[in-house]
Design a protein around this motif. Structure first.
Motif, short mmCIF file in Angstrom:
data_model
loop_
_atom_site.label_atom_id
_atom_site.label_comp_id
_atom_site.label_asym_id
_atom_site.label_seq_id
_atom_site.Cartn_x
_atom_site.Cartn_y
_atom_site.Cartn_z
N ALA A 103 0.82 -1.22 0.00
CA ALA A 103 0.00 0.00 0.00
C ALA A 103 0.85 1.26 0.00
N SER A 104 2.01 1.21 0.66
CA SER A 104 2.86 2.39 0.78
C SER A 104 3.79 2.58 -0.41
N GLY A 105 3.80 1.62 -1.34
CA GLY A 105 4.65 1.74 -2.51
C GLY A 105 6.06 1.23 -2.34
N ARG A 106 6.35 0.58 -1.21
CA ARG A 106 7.69 0.02 -1.02
C ARG A 106 7.87 -1.26 -1.82
N ALA A 107 6.76 -1.85 -2.27
CA ALA A 107 6.79 -3.04 -3.12
C ALA A 107 5.79 -2.85 -4.25
N ASP A 108 6.01 -3.59 -5.34
CA ASP A 108 5.14 -3.46 -6.51
C ASP A 108 4.07 -4.55 -6.56
N VAL A 109 4.41 -5.74 -6.08
CA VAL A 109 3.56 -6.92 -6.26
C VAL A 109 3.64 -7.78 -5.01
N ILE A 110 2.54 -8.46 -4.70
CA ILE A 110 2.58 -9.49 -3.66
C ILE A 110 2.17 -10.81 -4.29
N VAL A 111 2.87 -11.88 -3.93
CA VAL A 111 2.56 -13.22 -4.42
C VAL A 111 2.28 -14.11 -3.21
N GLN A 112 1.08 -14.69 -3.22
CA GLN A 112 0.66 -15.62 -2.18
C GLN A 112 -0.27 -16.64 -2.83
N PRO A 113 -0.66 -17.67 -2.08
CA PRO A 113 -1.70 -18.53 -2.62
C PRO A 113 -2.89 -17.71 -3.12
N HIS A 114 -3.36 -18.03 -4.31
CA HIS A 114 -4.35 -17.23 -5.01
C HIS A 114 -5.61 -17.00 -4.17
N ALA A 115 -6.11 -18.06 -3.54
CA ALA A 115 -7.36 -17.95 -2.79
C ALA A 115 -7.26 -16.92 -1.67
N GLN A 116 -6.14 -16.90 -0.96
CA GLN A 116 -5.96 -15.93 0.13
C GLN A 116 -6.09 -14.50 -0.38
#
Length: 311
Positions: free
Chosen positions: A217-230
């Motif tokens: 949310a703060s822009g320190r990262a571009d993408v998050i990858v986790q199990p799709h359902a979560q």
């Protein structure tokens, strides 16, 4: 060289509370009530019933006893009464029980306990997002019922629109869990990018979900990858992230999630037939749609499909 800075962020209880709501605060499109009025009902499948070995003994006569780990919505979680387990996996277990002409007996268990409980005969099957692996196939039989997917999610206003292959992730800062299968895959993606003259992927690691979401949310990262359902659930709940792609847990091959049964019990084929019946009559698609997991649909169920190899 692949840069993998390990980040540690201290998140206050107030921020955590803002980012991690209880199930009762979930998006209204997910019914987490104990009554489950919208649960999909299935009909008896005589072919599946006929495939149950004559000498197979269910844990309780007339019941299909299934273990499930309430790890979180939308797959399995405790309802608003804090007792009833609801979600996509309980719905699917109910549909299989209907297909077999049995009453579902759902047994909540800790994830770590299901292998011993299944082998010792405490329940007939496990329906709890268990991925098929070649190592697990040595001890258990499987009837596939969903694709094992990880999701690429970004801020709702992100300029990133699609991630489907290594080049799409070049130069991006991606949050991933340490020691996970998605980390292993993204390291390979980064190596492929560097080998082809593209930028490496910067992997970021956080201590918990709240810290990860705050970094995104703060822009320190571009993408998050986790199990799709979560991430599907989080996106519906928070309304500030969106999906831009999915990643097979077995990349570059498909990796399936399956009903798990005791090795050699003979029940797996009947469960596979029941699943294919649900796929054919549309009940399967309605269950996945109800929990926003249509992307994880399989074209057909298989008994003991190829699983993740031993690494």
């Amino acid at each position: 060289m692949i840069g993998i800075p390990v980040l540690r962020t201290v998140v206050t209880a107030t921020v955590a509370a803002l980012l991690h709501f209880s199930p009762a605060q979930a998006d209204a499109s997910f019914d987490l009530s104990p009554e489950q009025p919208g649960r999909v009902q299935a009909t008896r499948n005589e072919k599946a019933i006929a495939a149950i070995p004559a000498d197979f003994k269910f844990v309780a006569p007339g019941k299909f006893t299934v273990a499930v780990s309430p790890g979180g919505p939308p797959l399995a979680t405790y309802a608003t009464d804090a007792r009833t387990v609801v979600g996509a996996d309980p719905d699917y277990a109910e549909a299989i029980a209907d297909s077999l002409g049995l009453t579902l007996e759902l047994v909540p268990v800790a994830w770590i306990d299901w292998p011993l409980g299944l082998t010792s005969g405490k329940y007939d099957a496990v329906i709890s997002n268990v991925g098929v692996t070649e190592q697990r196939k040595e001890k258990f039989d499987f009837s596939s019922y969903r694709q094992g997917l990880h999701g690429f999610f970004v801020k709702a206003d992100s300029a990133i629109t699609s991630i489907g292959e290594p080049k799409d992730a070049a130069g991006l800062r991606i949050i991933v869990g340490a020691g996970t299968n998605q980390e292993r895959i993204l390291l390979k993606w980064s190596e492929e990018n560097v080998a082809n003259g593209r930028k490496s992927i910067e992997l970021q690691y956080y201590d918990d979900e709240a810290a990860s979401l705050l970094a995104l949310a703060s822009g320190r990262a571009d993408v998050i990858v986790q199990p799709h359902a979560q991430l599907v659930f989080i996106a519906a709940r928070d309304k500030n992230i969106k999906r831009v792609g999915t990643l097979s847990a077995g990349w570059p091959e498909r990796s399936d999630v399956a009903i798990t049964t005791r090795k050699g019990s003979g029940l797996a084929d009947a469960l596979t037939i029941a699943t294919n019946g649900l796929i054919k009559d549309g009940a399967y698609a309605r269950i996945l749609e109800r929990w926003r997991l249509s992307e994880e649909a399989l074209p057909r169920s298989e008994t003991n499909p190829p699983g993740l190899p031993k690494f």
